[in-house]
Design a protein around this motif. Structure first.
Motif, PDB file in Angstrom:
ATOM      1  N   VAL A 112       0.930  -1.123   0.000  1.00 52.19           N
ATOM      2  CA  VAL A 112      -0.197   0.087   0.197  1.00 52.19           C
ATOM      3  C   VAL A 112       1.022   1.190  -0.090  1.00 52.19           C
ATOM      4  O   VAL A 112       1.950   1.282   0.604  1.00 52.19           O
ATOM      5  CB  VAL A 112      -0.963   0.016   1.352  1.00 52.19           C
ATOM      6  N   THR A 113       0.305   2.350  -0.836  1.00 52.32           N
ATOM      7  CA  THR A 113       1.132   3.454  -0.690  1.00 52.32           C
ATOM      8  C   THR A 113       1.263   4.129   0.503  1.00 52.32           C
ATOM      9  O   THR A 113       0.520   4.561   1.204  1.00 52.32           O
ATOM     10  CB  THR A 113       0.751   4.417  -1.962  1.00 52.32           C
ATOM     11  N   ALA A 114       2.376   4.528   0.948  1.00 50.71           N
ATOM     12  CA  ALA A 114       2.455   5.190   2.292  1.00 50.71           C
ATOM     13  C   ALA A 114       1.939   6.289   2.095  1.00 50.71           C
ATOM     14  O   ALA A 114       2.018   7.335   1.238  1.00 50.71           O
ATOM     15  CB  ALA A 114       4.141   5.198   2.656  1.00 50.71           C
ATOM     16  N   ALA A 115       1.175   7.018   3.430  1.00 52.84           N
ATOM     17  CA  ALA A 115       0.819   8.424   3.575  1.00 52.84           C
ATOM     18  C   ALA A 115       0.771   8.666   5.065  1.00 52.84           C
ATOM     19  O   ALA A 115       0.613   7.780   5.886  1.00 52.84           O
ATOM     20  CB  ALA A 115      -0.806   8.305   3.179  1.00 52.84           C
ATOM     21  N   PRO A 116       1.165   9.932   5.182  1.00 53.03           N
ATOM     22  CA  PRO A 116       1.465  10.318   6.719  1.00 53.03           C
ATOM     23  C   PRO A 116       0.108  10.663   7.362  1.00 53.03           C
ATOM     24  O   PRO A 116       0.132  11.687   8.233  1.00 53.03           O
ATOM     25  CB  PRO A 116       2.258  11.681   6.534  1.00 53.03           C
ATOM     26  N   PHE A 117      -0.875   9.838   7.344  1.00 53.77           N
ATOM     27  CA  PHE A 117      -2.107   9.994   8.069  1.00 53.77           C
ATOM     28  C   PHE A 117      -2.683   8.617   8.217  1.00 53.77           C
ATOM     29  O   PHE A 117      -2.404   7.633   7.712  1.00 53.77           O
ATOM     30  CB  PHE A 117      -3.089  11.055   7.741  1.00 53.77           C
ATOM     31  N   MET A 118      -3.665   8.519   9.067  1.00 54.07           N
ATOM     32  CA  MET A 118      -4.421   7.303   9.401  1.00 54.07           C
ATOM     33  C   MET A 118      -5.711   7.273   8.352  1.00 54.07           C
ATOM     34  O   MET A 118      -6.287   8.101   8.068  1.00 54.07           O
ATOM     35  CB  MET A 118      -5.128   7.382  10.629  1.00 54.07           C
ATOM     36  N   CYS A 119      -5.697   6.013   7.580  1.00 57.84           N
ATOM     37  CA  CYS A 119      -6.669   5.756   6.592  1.00 57.84           C
ATOM     38  C   CYS A 119      -7.370   4.431   7.282  1.00 57.84           C
ATOM     39  O   CYS A 119      -6.833   3.575   7.472  1.00 57.84           O
ATOM     40  CB  CYS A 119      -5.959   5.320   5.264  1.00 57.84           C
ATOM     41  N   LYS A 120      -8.516   4.629   7.085  1.00 56.76           N
ATOM     42  CA  LYS A 120      -9.709   3.606   7.615  1.00 56.76           C
ATOM     43  C   LYS A 120     -10.553   3.324   6.523  1.00 56.76           C
ATOM     44  O   LYS A 120     -11.715   3.645   6.591  1.00 56.76           O
ATOM     45  CB  LYS A 120     -10.347   3.782   8.896  1.00 56.76           C
ATOM     46  N   PRO A 121     -10.395   2.606   5.453  1.00 58.38           N
ATOM     47  CA  PRO A 121     -11.292   2.431   4.294  1.00 58.38           C
ATOM     48  C   PRO A 121     -12.487   1.505   4.465  1.00 58.38           C
ATOM     49  O   PRO A 121     -13.131   1.140   3.501  1.00 58.38           O
ATOM     50  CB  PRO A 121     -10.308   2.092   3.322  1.00 58.38           C
ATOM     51  N   GLY A 122     -12.420   0.816   5.580  1.00 62.82           N
ATOM     52  CA  GLY A 122     -13.531  -0.329   5.939  1.00 62.82           C
ATOM     53  C   GLY A 122     -13.083  -1.514   5.889  1.00 62.82           C
ATOM     54  O   GLY A 122     -11.712  -1.741   5.793  1.00 62.82           O
ATOM     55  N   PRO A 123     -13.751  -2.536   5.927  1.00 58.53           N
ATOM     56  CA  PRO A 123     -13.397  -3.981   5.931  1.00 58.53           C
ATOM     57  C   PRO A 123     -12.917  -4.351   4.471  1.00 58.53           C
ATOM     58  O   PRO A 123     -12.860  -3.427   3.668  1.00 58.53           O
ATOM     59  CB  PRO A 123     -14.823  -4.791   6.338  1.00 58.53           C
ATOM     60  N   ASP A 124     -12.600  -5.575   4.580  1.00 59.83           N
ATOM     61  CA  ASP A 124     -11.925  -5.937   3.289  1.00 59.83           C
ATOM     62  C   ASP A 124     -12.848  -6.844   2.424  1.00 59.83           C
ATOM     63  O   ASP A 124     -12.490  -7.547   1.459  1.00 59.83           O
ATOM     64  CB  ASP A 124     -10.855  -7.173   3.500  1.00 59.83           C
ATOM     65  N   ALA A 125     -14.280  -6.626   2.712  1.00 63.59           N
ATOM     66  CA  ALA A 125     -15.305  -7.282   1.738  1.00 63.59           C
ATOM     67  C   ALA A 125     -16.695  -6.530   1.946  1.00 63.59           C
ATOM     68  O   ALA A 125     -16.759  -5.784   3.101  1.00 63.59           O
ATOM     69  CB  ALA A 125     -15.450  -8.652   2.372  1.00 63.59           C
ATOM     70  N   PRO A 126     -17.262  -6.352   1.089  1.00 65.38           N
ATOM     71  CA  PRO A 126     -18.722  -5.606   1.253  1.00 65.38           C
ATOM     72  C   PRO A 126     -19.675  -6.111   2.345  1.00 65.38           C
ATOM     73  O   PRO A 126     -19.713  -7.215   2.648  1.00 65.38           O
ATOM     74  CB  PRO A 126     -19.417  -5.382  -0.211  1.00 65.38           C
ATOM     75  N   TYR A 127     -20.297  -5.138   2.886  1.00 65.21           N
ATOM     76  CA  TYR A 127     -21.288  -5.489   4.157  1.00 65.21           C
ATOM     77  C   TYR A 127     -22.631  -4.578   4.039  1.00 65.21           C
ATOM     78  O   TYR A 127     -22.693  -3.494   3.251  1.00 65.21           O
ATOM     79  CB  TYR A 127     -20.530  -5.240   5.196  1.00 65.21           C
ATOM     80  N   VAL A 128     -23.526  -4.852   4.740  1.00 62.34           N
ATOM     81  CA  VAL A 128     -24.726  -3.992   4.974  1.00 62.34           C
ATOM     82  C   VAL A 128     -24.889  -3.884   6.452  1.00 62.34           C
ATOM     83  O   VAL A 128     -24.206  -4.345   7.295  1.00 62.34           O
ATOM     84  CB  VAL A 128     -25.957  -4.597   4.343  1.00 62.34           C
ATOM     85  N   ILE A 129     -25.693  -2.655   6.541  1.00 64.03           N
ATOM     86  CA  ILE A 129     -26.031  -2.541   8.234  1.00 64.03           C
ATOM     87  C   ILE A 129     -27.526  -2.877   8.204  1.00 64.03           C
ATOM     88  O   ILE A 129     -28.417  -2.367   7.722  1.00 64.03           O
ATOM     89  CB  ILE A 129     -25.977  -0.931   8.690  1.00 64.03           C
ATOM     90  N   PRO A 130     -27.808  -4.118   9.148  1.00 60.94           N
ATOM     91  CA  PRO A 130     -29.010  -4.470   9.321  1.00 60.94           C
ATOM     92  C   PRO A 130     -30.125  -3.517   9.952  1.00 60.94           C
ATOM     93  O   PRO A 130     -31.298  -3.561   9.519  1.00 60.94           O
ATOM     94  CB  PRO A 130     -29.015  -5.759  10.040  1.00 60.94           C
TER      95      PRO A 130
END
Length: 253
Positions: A112-130
């Motif tokens: 993954v390309t390094a970046a000087p900040f925190m990245c939280k792009p979500g889980p590693d598979a699609p999901y829904v919110i029941p």
């Protein structure tokens, strides 16, 4: 205006490199004259970055048929759009009147390309919110959104009547969500930290019920599809955990 101007016309990489340099200068100099000048220049570059974000097709409303395009950085996750703490994003105002929320997930292509900040792009598979899909007036649409070498999935929620008694989903890659009125006009922002157990990665029942629709990867017509037949978002490999990236290091939790 600082020596960099507003950054108009500079390409994405040049904006990020210069902005990250200014960020480090501000951290080193603090609230001195030099530090404040670096901060002002950084703000100008971030404004230019926001303005240059492309509008990407992420969904289509199952109630009205309106296509949803969102200004996001689909080049890589090192862009300031993906800065979890202080994302540089262009406000969408108005949204389609039925638009409710948009979450997302990403299958990372390493390294993954390094970046000087925190990245939280979500889980590693699609999901829904029941909690959202169980509302009678709500439906959702999942679509593939490539982010450079990474495979992203946006899940967008729509409603004919906006629920006011439950929290929505934080907008993809950030720690808050925008609140809109019945006409799609922005009113405020809020936030809600969901537990991982509040996610449902088993999409089949939601597809079968018609509560979840999908758009085929690479479909330039952004055509809504129903049911499980040929749906590419079922049984995707992954750990079903959230992901956190900082300086190129990945942590799943």
């Amino acid at each position: 205006m600082g020596e960099n101007g507003a950054g108009q016309g500079r390409d994405r990489r040049a904006l990020l490199d210069e902005g990250n340099r200014l960020r480090e200068k501000y951290r080193g100099d603090g609230y001195t004259a030099a530090g404040k000048e670096a901060l002002y220049q950084l703000y100008e570059l971030q404004d230019a970055y926001r303005a240059q974000l492309p509008e990407v097709s992420v969904s289509r409303c199952p109630f009205t048929g309106v296509e949803v395009r969102w200004p996001l950085d689909d080049v890589d996750l090192d862009g300031w759009f993906w800065d979890w703490d202080k994302p540089a994003r262009r406000l969408v105002n108005p949204v389609p009147r039925t638009w409710l929320a948009m979450g997302g997930a990403v299958r990372l292509a390493e390294p993954v390309t390094a970046a000087p900040f925190m990245c939280k792009p979500g889980p590693d598979a699609p999901y829904v919110i029941p909690q959202l899909l169980e509302v009678p007036e709500v439906r959702a649409v999942v679509a593939e959104v490539p982010i450079g070498r990474h495979t992203g999935w946006a899940t967008t929620y729509f409603a004919t009547i906006r629920p006011t008694d439950i929290p929505l989903e934080n907008t993809w890659g950030s720690q808050k969500y925008d609140v809109y009125d019945t006409g799609g006009q922005w009113r405020a922002w809020s936030e809600h930290r969901r537990l991982l157990r509040e996610y449902d990665f088993e999409l089949r029942p939601w597809l079968e019920s018609g509560k979840l629709l999908w758009i085929a990867p690479g479909d330039s017509g952004v055509t809504l599809r129903e049911g499980v037949a040929e749906c590419p978002y079922l049984d995707i490999d992954g750990e079903r955990r959230r992901q956190r990236i900082h300086n190129g290091e990945i942590n799943r939790f």
